[in-house]
Design a protein around this motif. Structure first.
Motif, PDB file in Angstrom:
ATOM      1  N   LYS A   4       0.808  -1.222   0.000  1.00  0.00           N
ATOM      2  CA  LYS A   4       0.000   0.000   0.000  1.00  0.00           C
ATOM      3  C   LYS A   4       0.838   1.268   0.000  1.00  0.00           C
ATOM      4  O   LYS A   4       0.411   2.307  -0.496  1.00  0.00           O
ATOM      5  N   VAL A   8      -5.772   1.253   4.078  1.00  0.00           N
ATOM      6  CA  VAL A   8      -6.350  -0.060   3.789  1.00  0.00           C
ATOM      7  C   VAL A   8      -6.935  -0.641   5.072  1.00  0.00           C
ATOM      8  O   VAL A   8      -6.299  -0.579   6.126  1.00  0.00           O
ATOM      9  N   THR A  62      -8.307  -4.040   6.897  1.00  0.00           N
ATOM     10  CA  THR A  62      -8.389  -5.499   6.870  1.00  0.00           C
ATOM     11  C   THR A  62      -9.331  -5.935   7.991  1.00  0.00           C
ATOM     12  O   THR A  62     -10.509  -6.155   7.765  1.00  0.00           O
ATOM     13  N   SER A  63      -8.838  -6.011   9.211  1.00  0.00           N
ATOM     14  CA  SER A  63      -9.674  -6.414  10.351  1.00  0.00           C
ATOM     15  C   SER A  63     -10.369  -5.232  11.009  1.00  0.00           C
ATOM     16  O   SER A  63     -11.348  -5.415  11.734  1.00  0.00           O
ATOM     17  N   CYS A 101     -11.767   4.783   4.075  1.00  0.00           N
ATOM     18  CA  CYS A 101     -10.512   4.166   3.644  1.00  0.00           C
ATOM     19  C   CYS A 101     -10.414   4.171   2.118  1.00  0.00           C
ATOM     20  O   CYS A 101     -11.420   4.298   1.430  1.00  0.00           O
ATOM     21  N   ASP A 144     -11.044  -1.337   1.161  1.00  0.00           N
ATOM     22  CA  ASP A 144     -11.582  -2.283   2.141  1.00  0.00           C
ATOM     23  C   ASP A 144     -11.296  -3.670   1.590  1.00  0.00           C
ATOM     24  O   ASP A 144     -11.798  -4.035   0.529  1.00  0.00           O
ATOM     25  N   ARG A 145     -10.454  -4.410   2.293  1.00  0.00           N
ATOM     26  CA  ARG A 145     -10.097  -5.754   1.828  1.00  0.00           C
ATOM     27  C   ARG A 145     -11.240  -6.754   1.970  1.00  0.00           C
ATOM     28  O   ARG A 145     -11.150  -7.864   1.482  1.00  0.00           O
ATOM     29  N   GLN A 182     -12.332  -8.235   4.729  1.00  0.00           N
ATOM     30  CA  GLN A 182     -11.943  -9.333   5.617  1.00  0.00           C
ATOM     31  C   GLN A 182     -12.415  -9.095   7.055  1.00  0.00           C
ATOM     32  O   GLN A 182     -11.711  -9.402   8.007  1.00  0.00           O
ATOM     33  N   GLY A 211     -13.383  -6.045   8.468  1.00  0.00           N
ATOM     34  CA  GLY A 211     -13.210  -4.700   9.014  1.00  0.00           C
ATOM     35  C   GLY A 211     -14.515  -3.948   9.205  1.00  0.00           C
ATOM     36  O   GLY A 211     -14.735  -3.337  10.249  1.00  0.00           O
ATOM     37  N   ARG A 223     -12.991  -1.589  -3.054  1.00  0.00           N
ATOM     38  CA  ARG A 223     -12.970  -2.862  -2.330  1.00  0.00           C
ATOM     39  C   ARG A 223     -11.955  -3.768  -3.034  1.00  0.00           C
ATOM     40  O   ARG A 223     -11.604  -3.528  -4.196  1.00  0.00           O
ATOM     41  N   ALA A 224     -11.494  -4.781  -2.338  1.00  0.00           N
ATOM     42  CA  ALA A 224     -10.500  -5.693  -2.916  1.00  0.00           C
ATOM     43  C   ALA A 224     -10.988  -6.248  -4.253  1.00  0.00           C
ATOM     44  O   ALA A 224     -10.204  -6.382  -5.197  1.00  0.00           O
TER      45      ALA A 224
END
Length: 177
Positions: free
Chosen positions: A34, A116, A118-119, A142, A145-146, A148, A150, A166-167
């Motif tokens: 990133k 980014v 993640t959680s 953000c 957003d992965r 995963q 978050g 988004r991912a």
């Protein structure tokens, strides 16, 4: 710039191949760096411009989280004209000893900004600390957003996650190009 094109450019700059050890200890042949899109001033400026419509109208202060949120919040502040606060993972033990440097957050509507998600763990922690300082925090914004967990973690502390991409957008941009 169209979102799909922006996603393609981010993926092109930040997707690396080779041998990488992840935080979990797992070795992988692909890595998403990133900091590479944050270090590209032209791309970062285009990202910030695309994020402006996602900033809630009531926002008074943009709060970037250490470390990746700092360049993003600075670029976004240039486009919105809103003052910025730079939020440390923990208050420093010298000087001002503040958790949030820059703009005052007490009694103000604050938008947390991250690169980014993640959680969502650091956003949750930082939001709790900002609220303890008197900030009104309802959303986090953000770049990516992965997907995963978050968003769900943020919902648990009454925080809405807003994401430019988004991912899946990054993957779709590569497959469509």
């Amino acid at each position: 710039m169209e979102r799909l094109e922006l996603a393609r450019r981010i993926q092109q700059v930040a997707h690396l191949t080779g041998e990488f050890v992840l935080r979990s200890g797992i070795t992988t042949g692909e890595y998403f760096d990133k900091y590479r899109f944050e270090a590209d001033p032209v791309l970062l400026d285009e990202i910030a411009a695309a994020m402006v419509p996602l900033v809630p109208a009531e926002t008074e202060v943009l709060a970037g989280l250490e470390m990746g949120g700092i360049p993003v919040v600075t670029a976004l502040g240039r486009h919105t004209g809103l003052p910025c606060a730079f939020v440390r993972k923990e208050a420093k033990g010298y000087g001002t000893r503040r958790l949030a440097e820059g703009a005052d957050v007490a009694g103000r509507r604050v938008l947390v900004v991250e690169d980014v998600v993640t959680s969502g763990g650091q956003i949750v922690l930082s939001t709790e600390e900002l609220r303890a300082l008197g900030a009104e925090v309802r959303e986090a914004l953000c770049v990516i957003d992965r997907g995963q967990g978050g968003g769900e973690a943020l919902e648990g502390v009454d925080l809405e996650l807003l994401a430019l991409l988004r991912a899946d957008d990054l993957k779709a941009a590569v497959t469509r190009h």
